[in-house]
Design a protein around this motif. Structure first.
Motif, PDB file in Angstrom:
ATOM      1  N   UNK A  11       0.842  -1.206   0.000  1.00 11.64           N
ATOM      2  CA  UNK A  11       0.000   0.000   0.000  1.00 11.64           C
ATOM      3  C   UNK A  11       0.880   1.260   0.000  1.00 11.64           C
ATOM      4  N   UNK A  68      -7.716   4.592   2.954  1.00  6.16           N
ATOM      5  CA  UNK A  68      -6.907   3.468   3.450  1.00  6.16           C
ATOM      6  C   UNK A  68      -5.449   3.638   3.060  1.00  6.16           C
ATOM      7  N   UNK A  72      -2.149   4.259   5.365  1.00  9.78           N
ATOM      8  CA  UNK A  72      -1.021   3.316   5.260  1.00  9.78           C
ATOM      9  C   UNK A  72       0.295   4.067   5.093  1.00  9.78           C
TER      10      UNK A  72
ATOM     11  N   UNK C  10      -9.300 -15.054  11.500  1.00 10.76           N
ATOM     12  CA  UNK C  10      -8.516 -13.881  11.893  1.00 10.76           C
ATOM     13  C   UNK C  10      -8.615 -12.832  10.788  1.00 10.76           C
ATOM     14  N   UNK C  11      -8.322 -11.586  11.112  1.00  5.20           N
ATOM     15  CA  UNK C  11      -8.284 -10.518  10.096  1.00  5.20           C
ATOM     16  C   UNK C  11      -6.866 -10.376   9.530  1.00  5.20           C
ATOM     17  N   UNK C  67     -10.781  -1.479   4.395  1.00  2.00           N
ATOM     18  CA  UNK C  67     -10.308  -0.480   5.373  1.00  2.00           C
ATOM     19  C   UNK C  67     -10.074  -1.145   6.722  1.00  2.00           C
ATOM     20  N   UNK C  68     -11.039  -1.961   7.117  1.00  2.00           N
ATOM     21  CA  UNK C  68     -10.949  -2.639   8.419  1.00  2.00           C
ATOM     22  C   UNK C  68      -9.789  -3.627   8.437  1.00  2.00           C
ATOM     23  N   UNK C  70      -7.124  -3.715   6.478  1.00  2.00           N
ATOM     24  CA  UNK C  70      -5.827  -3.031   6.364  1.00  2.00           C
ATOM     25  C   UNK C  70      -5.407  -2.458   7.720  1.00  2.00           C
ATOM     26  N   UNK C  71      -6.356  -1.870   8.439  1.00  2.00           N
ATOM     27  CA  UNK C  71      -6.020  -1.344   9.776  1.00  2.00           C
ATOM     28  C   UNK C  71      -5.618  -2.498  10.697  1.00  2.00           C
ATOM     29  N   UNK C  72      -6.322  -3.619  10.584  1.00  2.00           N
ATOM     30  CA  UNK C  72      -6.005  -4.792  11.427  1.00  2.00           C
ATOM     31  C   UNK C  72      -4.576  -5.261  11.185  1.00  2.00           C
ATOM     32  N   UNK C  73      -4.118  -5.158   9.950  1.00  2.00           N
ATOM     33  CA  UNK C  73      -2.781  -5.624   9.584  1.00  2.00           C
ATOM     34  C   UNK C  73      -1.731  -4.513   9.626  1.00  2.00           C
ATOM     35  N   UNK C  74      -2.121  -3.397  10.299  1.00  2.00           N
ATOM     36  CA  UNK C  74      -1.206  -2.255  10.377  1.00  2.00           C
ATOM     37  C   UNK C  74      -0.636  -1.919   9.002  1.00  2.00           C
ATOM     38  N   UNK C  75      -1.555  -2.062   7.989  1.00  6.28           N
ATOM     39  CA  UNK C  75      -1.240  -1.688   6.613  1.00  6.28           C
ATOM     40  C   UNK C  75      -0.044  -2.445   6.041  1.00  6.28           C
TER      41      UNK C  75
ATOM     42  N   UNK E  16     -13.287 -12.668  15.491  1.00 10.36           N
ATOM     43  CA  UNK E  16     -13.809 -11.840  14.391  1.00 10.36           C
ATOM     44  C   UNK E  16     -15.178 -12.342  13.894  1.00 10.36           C
ATOM     45  N   UNK E  67     -16.644  -2.347  11.212  1.00 12.35           N
ATOM     46  CA  UNK E  67     -15.479  -1.457  11.397  1.00 12.35           C
ATOM     47  C   UNK E  67     -15.384  -1.026  12.854  1.00 12.35           C
ATOM     48  N   UNK E  75      -8.935  -5.359  16.689  1.00 13.87           N
ATOM     49  CA  UNK E  75      -8.790  -6.264  15.551  1.00 13.87           C
ATOM     50  C   UNK E  75      -8.402  -7.683  15.966  1.00 13.87           C
ATOM     51  N   UNK E  77      -6.138  -8.763  17.574  1.00 20.99           N
ATOM     52  CA  UNK E  77      -4.708  -9.057  17.418  1.00 20.99           C
ATOM     53  C   UNK E  77      -4.234  -9.881  18.620  1.00 20.99           C
TER      54      UNK E  77
END
Lengths: 78, 78, 78, 78, 78, 78
Positions: A11, A68, A72, C10-11, C67-68, C70-75, E16, E67, E75, E77
């Motif tokens: 990203x 997004x 990022x 998991x996300x 969006x959700x 990507x945020x979960x994966x810290x982008x 999730x 979200x 998330x 995590x």
């Protein structure tokens, strides 16, 4: 294998402008993921190319994707 | 080369008002990226200029773009 | 028991591309959670497969789900 | 010079209620930025004033603008 | 007393998948809060159950609710 | 003076359920701010009370308002 592999290795982009271009690319690639037939997608082009509401519908998706990508890239803050 | 290069060197603006103007600019530039023909875009103006729902559709895109720009500028907090 | 158990342990995903694929999966699974009858969903496919506005409606849901993720994966920042 | 200069010196407001009022103001000012003709905007009022879907379309824009203003004000937390 | 008391003691869920189920529950409960008559809601089911655009409209609300729930659960995590 | 003064002294609520109720209240109050005539708003009730798409349009606004309220309350995390 994903339709996104080629266009979405990351990203992270060098500039906000490149981030916008990536937003448009992934929005378009998502339509292709949902409707894989390129001929059908080409046939549909006239249906939105001169329709204000559909052009803006596309514009809103790009705005959401860009949110997004901008997050990022930490908003490309120096 | 991107259609955004000229208008989007950065998301950082001096004021919230300038941030709003940038949001409108990038929303408009995105329609141009999707429909590059300026004559067609000009021809479409009457279709939304006096249509409440389409004016609000544009207003919502600007609100979403502004969310991103405001976050980028840390909400112009002193 | 949830319809999501199988696809959403998991996300977290390895790559942004995998994140996009997960976004499409959970968007589709949500339609299945609302309309559990697979035959009806299959019957509905032609209704959106060649309809620009509905294809973009699906594209916008994927953008929001992403969006959700990507945020979960810290982008997927390195 | 921006149409927002007067109403948007800052996103910071004293209270959540004032934040809501600012959200409505900037949403309205954006319609004015897109359709600068005040007579046309006045003529359009009846078109949405008694139309549930269009009233809610306006309500959603205000909700999105308020998200930005609330974040800017750190949710007016004591 | 709130219609949500029973289903929304907390936004925290174990997984999730459970978060998705909660998102669907609160989206449905909100329609019930706006239209409390269960018979009317049941009568309306056929109106969206086989309508792609309305099924996706519901899917988008779930994506937005999720979200919020995903952020609440950090998330999920590890 | 704001129409929100009475219902929105703060975004902080004791529980998620109370947060949902506040989201519905401010969404409704925004429609009232845009269309101040209570008789007209009452007259419009049948127009959305049995219309799935309009009920969901309202549901989506509540979902967006709730995002803001949930963030304000740090998701009511213990």
């Amino acid at each position: 294998m994903s339709v996104y592999d080629e266009i979405l290795p990351s990203l992270i982009t060098a500039t906000p402008a490149a981030g916008r271009e990536l937003a448009i690319k992934i929005a378009r690639k998502t339509i292709a993921a949902i409707q894989p037939d390129a001929d059908i997608r080409t046939k549909l082009r006239p249906d939105y190319a001169e329709d204000t509401s559909k052009l803006m519908q596309a514009g809103q998706i790009v705005a959401i994707e860009f949110q997004t990508i901008a997050a990022a890239n930490n908003y490309w803050r120096k």
